[in-house]
Design a protein around this motif. Structure first.
Motif, PDB file in Angstrom:
ATOM      1  N   ILE A  92       0.780   7.242  44.548  1.00  0.00           N
ATOM      2  CA  ILE A  92       1.026   6.055  45.359  1.00  0.00           C
ATOM      3  C   ILE A  92       1.009   6.451  46.831  1.00  0.00           C
ATOM      4  O   ILE A  92       1.582   7.471  47.223  1.00  0.00           O
ATOM      5  CB  ILE A  92       2.381   5.411  44.992  1.00  0.00           C
ATOM      6  CG1 ILE A  92       2.405   5.027  43.509  1.00  0.00           C
ATOM      7  CG2 ILE A  92       2.653   4.175  45.857  1.00  0.00           C
ATOM      8  CD1 ILE A  92       3.758   4.554  43.016  1.00  0.00           C
ATOM      9  N   SER A  93       0.352   5.640  47.646  1.00  0.00           N
ATOM     10  CA  SER A  93       0.255   5.923  49.084  1.00  0.00           C
ATOM     11  C   SER A  93       1.620   5.807  49.748  1.00  0.00           C
ATOM     12  O   SER A  93       2.511   5.107  49.253  1.00  0.00           O
ATOM     13  CB  SER A  93      -0.731   4.957  49.745  1.00  0.00           C
ATOM     14  OG  SER A  93      -0.281   3.621  49.614  1.00  0.00           O
ATOM     15  N   PRO A  94       1.829   6.477  50.895  1.00  0.00           N
ATOM     16  CA  PRO A  94       3.135   6.458  51.571  1.00  0.00           C
ATOM     17  C   PRO A  94       3.608   5.070  51.979  1.00  0.00           C
ATOM     18  O   PRO A  94       4.812   4.831  52.063  1.00  0.00           O
ATOM     19  CB  PRO A  94       2.892   7.341  52.807  1.00  0.00           C
ATOM     20  CG  PRO A  94       1.797   8.260  52.404  1.00  0.00           C
ATOM     21  CD  PRO A  94       0.903   7.438  51.526  1.00  0.00           C
ATOM     22  N   ASP A  95       2.659   4.132  52.232  1.00  0.00           N
ATOM     23  CA  ASP A  95       3.094   2.775  52.583  1.00  0.00           C
ATOM     24  C   ASP A  95       3.354   1.911  51.360  1.00  0.00           C
ATOM     25  O   ASP A  95       3.772   0.756  51.477  1.00  0.00           O
ATOM     26  CB  ASP A  95       2.071   2.102  53.502  1.00  0.00           C
ATOM     27  CG  ASP A  95       0.711   1.907  52.841  1.00  0.00           C
ATOM     28  OD1 ASP A  95       0.575   2.190  51.638  1.00  0.00           O
ATOM     29  OD2 ASP A  95      -0.230   1.482  53.548  1.00  0.00           O
ATOM     30  N   GLY A  96       3.111   2.446  50.171  1.00  0.00           N
ATOM     31  CA  GLY A  96       3.391   1.729  48.937  1.00  0.00           C
ATOM     32  C   GLY A  96       2.393   0.649  48.588  1.00  0.00           C
ATOM     33  O   GLY A  96       2.601  -0.090  47.614  1.00  0.00           O
ATOM     34  N   ASN A  97       1.296   0.556  49.323  1.00  0.00           N
ATOM     35  CA  ASN A  97       0.335  -0.523  49.078  1.00  0.00           C
ATOM     36  C   ASN A  97      -0.802  -0.136  48.144  1.00  0.00           C
ATOM     37  O   ASN A  97      -1.407  -1.007  47.515  1.00  0.00           O
ATOM     38  CB  ASN A  97      -0.265  -1.010  50.409  1.00  0.00           C
ATOM     39  CG  ASN A  97       0.748  -1.744  51.254  1.00  0.00           C
ATOM     40  OD1 ASN A  97       1.648  -2.397  50.728  1.00  0.00           O
ATOM     41  ND2 ASN A  97       0.624  -1.636  52.571  1.00  0.00           N
ATOM     42  N   THR A  98      -1.095   1.162  48.049  1.00  0.00           N
ATOM     43  CA  THR A  98      -2.269   1.593  47.294  1.00  0.00           C
ATOM     44  C   THR A  98      -1.881   2.553  46.172  1.00  0.00           C
ATOM     45  O   THR A  98      -1.103   3.478  46.378  1.00  0.00           O
ATOM     46  CB  THR A  98      -3.296   2.280  48.212  1.00  0.00           C
ATOM     47  OG1 THR A  98      -3.620   1.399  49.292  1.00  0.00           O
ATOM     48  CG2 THR A  98      -4.568   2.616  47.451  1.00  0.00           C
ATOM     49  N   LEU A  99      -2.441   2.306  45.011  1.00  0.00           N
ATOM     50  CA  LEU A  99      -2.282   3.182  43.852  1.00  0.00           C
ATOM     51  C   LEU A  99      -3.636   3.822  43.563  1.00  0.00           C
ATOM     52  O   LEU A  99      -4.655   3.135  43.515  1.00  0.00           O
ATOM     53  CB  LEU A  99      -1.810   2.392  42.641  1.00  0.00           C
ATOM     54  CG  LEU A  99      -1.843   3.102  41.283  1.00  0.00           C
ATOM     55  CD1 LEU A  99      -0.796   4.205  41.225  1.00  0.00           C
ATOM     56  CD2 LEU A  99      -1.624   2.109  40.142  1.00  0.00           C
ATOM     57  N   ALA A 100      -3.642   5.123  43.381  1.00  0.00           N
ATOM     58  CA  ALA A 100      -4.858   5.840  42.978  1.00  0.00           C
ATOM     59  C   ALA A 100      -4.678   6.343  41.554  1.00  0.00           C
ATOM     60  O   ALA A 100      -3.606   6.822  41.181  1.00  0.00           O
ATOM     61  CB  ALA A 100      -5.133   7.013  43.923  1.00  0.00           C
ATOM     62  N   SER A 101      -5.727   6.219  40.766  1.00  0.00           N
ATOM     63  CA  SER A 101      -5.665   6.695  39.380  1.00  0.00           C
ATOM     64  C   SER A 101      -6.971   7.370  39.018  1.00  0.00           C
ATOM     65  O   SER A 101      -8.038   7.020  39.522  1.00  0.00           O
ATOM     66  CB  SER A 101      -5.401   5.524  38.414  1.00  0.00           C
ATOM     67  OG  SER A 101      -6.469   4.595  38.435  1.00  0.00           O
ATOM     68  N   VAL A 102      -6.873   8.366  38.138  1.00  0.00           N
ATOM     69  CA  VAL A 102      -8.063   9.043  37.634  1.00  0.00           C
ATOM     70  C   VAL A 102      -7.997   9.055  36.117  1.00  0.00           C
ATOM     71  O   VAL A 102      -6.923   9.147  35.521  1.00  0.00           O
ATOM     72  CB  VAL A 102      -8.200  10.479  38.178  1.00  0.00           C
ATOM     73  CG1 VAL A 102      -8.429  10.454  39.663  1.00  0.00           C
ATOM     74  CG2 VAL A 102      -6.977  11.331  37.859  1.00  0.00           C
TER      75      VAL A 102
END
Length: 684
Positions: free
Chosen positions: A451-461
């Motif tokens: 999860i990005s530091p601003d809480g807006n973006t989730l990355a998944s692989v």
């Protein structure tokens, strides 16, 4: 009971007589005024599966598969639609075989497609494995014979299944016969091979090299999956675990993972099924069946063990259904009869000959892998529950349908994210444990989430994809797909400023991405094996990478140059973490140890020993005082980072602990496990 058919609904069951879903407000319907959904059986990127009642057949059970994909782009949707329609056509084509599910209906209603198929009252072989323990030789011979006869029919119809695994094989409770289900990714043969280098479909561990690496599927590909299935049932070890540690090298050493040797006849069959090169395998089910007849002696009949319970599709299902008699009242099963020829499956003499030969040549069952995999405990499990303790179990989250591989907590501490082997990402309210939503755009297991530091973006692989998916965390919408690696991506991490994403891959490289544009900044090369974990230093200047080449490498992010290589682990480095003050690096390894390093100098500070098996995950608390480690030994250990002293050992998971995450305030620890659960621990 009637279920809501809105695929985004998180609580679909509703009482009879309800017109609108109590959870989401969607109108409740009986499809075609005939099929009433009564229970969800699972879900994926294309929709959900439901147990239903056929009102035209005195409420006889059936299964509804819904096609309602949440994928972006016309091409992706068209491809998904084609796969769904293909499944219907395969079932129509193959459904005359008594050991393949029958298609009952295929139609469109309210802009969604639905496939209705026969319900199989029984239990899948994975559930049977978990309940009864590893299979003995006799049961393996039975599985082989049934599957090979089924595949003979399937391949004669020019179809390759491409997803044979224990979850897709049900032992029918009425007669004990095995039934092959889930033709959702099957393919029609064009000549002898299907080739699509872009599409890599199959279940990790069970799918052969040519299917995963090149997108090619042959009849011999299904036979490899049969061999991998038999290995899992014999040993209790998931083939994915073997692949994680050895790649496809495990197929030449599978015997080493059984506690007792098998007969030379069975070993010969499995050896040929498990050849890495498809040309070295049996080229057809019929060829394998002919080998059986020449290998096995003539002896008298034996009886198999009959499993009880209910399961449909690849997900678990309750043992007792509404209006369903208890399994204990079911009539004794009729022994399935098989032979070399489909036309003469009633010939029991041949079955008699090989079953007792196998039973006499093998005594006992193989339990080594079953104990290791944790499918039954050797001792009662103890859990810290007292709130007077420094750490106690607060709650257990049980909504994942498969093994939990990764967990992350949002910067505001409100949301927990989990990725599992069941192809889904779930979002949870960390405080209440309630499920917020499920992200189902994936078609394979979720390796890593961040999860990005601003809480807006989730990355998944996702294994075995070489791409990274970006999601809007507050809305659950898929934002972007990042592509560039030449092989599977294993891990992702955000830089402290949120501008850069790092990804580690099986191709041995780390790539840095501009998060705003999705463009590649640079590629870091130096590892000789796959990169399993990456971590940024708090100042954003240094990246640490842990690899299966037994090393950790430190990188200067401004220049992309390698600063140094840390050596000392004697096995794969599975996880790395950097302390909040940027002074200490922790690494967890398959050598059962955690090592602490001085990040500035690269010197080894100390080695922490105490786990009795491989260390899967390490994390450091936000205050920098506590290190936690999760292991294959099913425990979580808390350590004093400054002194290396062991503070607590947390037991409660019944299988290996795969991943760990601290909340921003350091008072909550989340642990994911292969037991399909997430445990929330409260720290004082």
């Amino acid at each position: 009971m009637i279920c809501c058919l809105n695929p985004a609904c998180h609580n679909p069951p509703n009482p009879d007589g309800t017109m609108f879903c109590c959870n989401c407000g969607t109108g409740l319907v009986v499809l075609r005024n005939r099929y009433r959904p009564i229970k969800t059986l699972g879900g994926g990127g294309f929709g959900k599966t439901y147990l239903a009642e056929d009102l035209d057949k005195l409420n006889e059970y059936c299964v509804i598969k819904q096609f309602a994909p949440r994928v972006q782009g016309t091409a992706a949707k068209n491809k998904a639609t084609k796969l769904f329609e293909q499944e219907a056509r395969r079932l129509q084509q193959l459904g005359e075989d008594p050991q393949i599910t029958t298609l009952l209906a295929y139609f469109e209603e309210e802009n969604n497609l639905y496939l209705v198929q026969q319900f199989i009252n029984g239990q899948n072989l994975l559930a049977e494995l978990k309940q009864q323990g590893t299979f003995n030789a006799e049961k393996i011979w039975e599985v082989l014979l049934d599957l090979l006869n089924i595949l003979k029919t399937v391949h004669q119809h020019k179809v390759i299944h491409r997803d044979i695994k224990p979850e897709n094989i049900i032992r029918r409770s009425t007669d004990g016969k095995l039934v092959l289900i889930d033709f959702g990714i099957s393919k029609q043969l064009t000549m002898t091979v299907i080739t699509n280098p872009v599409t890599r479909i199959g279940s990790p561990g069970y799918a052969p090299l040519e299917q995963i690496q090149d997108g090619k599927a042959y009849p011999a590909s299904d036979l490899y999956s049969v061999g991998a299935t038999c290995f899992h049932l014999l040993s209790g070890i998931h083939p994915w675990i073997m692949w994680e540690q050895q790649g496809y090298g495990w197929v030449s050493s599978w015997r080493e993972h059984l506690q007792q040797p098998q007969s030379s006849e069975l070993e010969k069959i499995l050896d040929k099924l498990l050849q890495k090169d498809y040309q070295q395998r049996y080229q057809s089910a019929e060829e394998a069946l002919q080998d059986f007849s020449s290998l096995l002696p003539s002896l008298s009949p034996v009886h198999s063990t009959q499993a009880v319970g209910v399961n449909q599709s690849s997900s678990s299902f309750p043992a007792t259904l509404p209006h369903q008699p208890q399994t204990g009242t079911s009539p004794a099963p009729v022994k399935p009869k098989v032979s070399l020829q489909n036309a003469s499956r009633q010939n029991t003499n041949w079955r008699t000959r090989f079953l007792v030969g196998a039973a006499i040549s093998i005594v006992g069952t193989q339990i080594y892998g079953y104990f290791r995999y944790g499918l039954f405990p050797t001792n009662p499990i103890s859990v810290i529950t007292s709130k007077d303790s420094d750490v106690f179990l607060q709650k257990t989250l049980t909504g994942n349908s498969d093994e939990v591989l990764s967990v992350a907590i949002s910067p505001d501490g409100n949301t927990l994210v989990s990725g599992d082997r069941g192809y889904t990402i779930k979002l949870w309210n960390l405080a209440t444990g309630e499920q917020i939503r499920t992200l189902t755009g994936h078609s394979f297991l979720v390796n890593s989430v961040a999860i990005s530091p601003d809480g807006n973006t989730l990355a998944s692989v996702v294994w075995p994809n070489s791409s990274i998916e970006l999601w809007n965390l507050p809305t659950g919408e898929q934002i972007h797909t990042i592509k560039g690696h030449s092989n599977v991506v294993r891990s992702v991490a955000f830089s402290p400023d949120g501008n850069t994403l790092a990804s580690g891959s099986v191709d041995g490289s780390i790539k840095l991405w501009n998060l705003a544009t999705g463009e590649q900044i640079r590629t870091l090369k130096g590892h000789s094996d796959e990169v399993k974990s990456v971590a940024f230093s708090p100042d954003g200047n240094t990246l640490a990478s842990g690899s299966f080449d037994n090393t950790i490498k430190l990188w200067n992010l401004a220049t992309g140059e390698q600063i140094r290589t840390l050596t000392g682990h004697s096995n794969d480095v599975k996880s790395v973490a950097i302390s909040p003050d940027g002074k200490t690096l922790a690494s967890g390894s398959y050598d059962n140890t955690i090592k602490l390093w001085n990040l500035a100098t690269g010197e080894l500070i100390r080695t922490l020993t105490g786990h009795s098996n491989e260390v899967n995950s390490v994390a450091i608390s936000p205050d920098g005082k506590t290190l936690v480690s999760g292991s294959w030994d099913k425990t979580i250990k808390l350590w004093n980072l400054a002194t290396g002293e062991l503070i607590h050992t947390l037991t409660g998971h019944s299988t290996p602990v795969s991943s760990l995450a601290f909340s921003p305030d350091g008072k909550t620890l989340a642990s994911g496990s292969f037991d399909n659960t997430i445990k929330i621990w409260r720290l004082k």
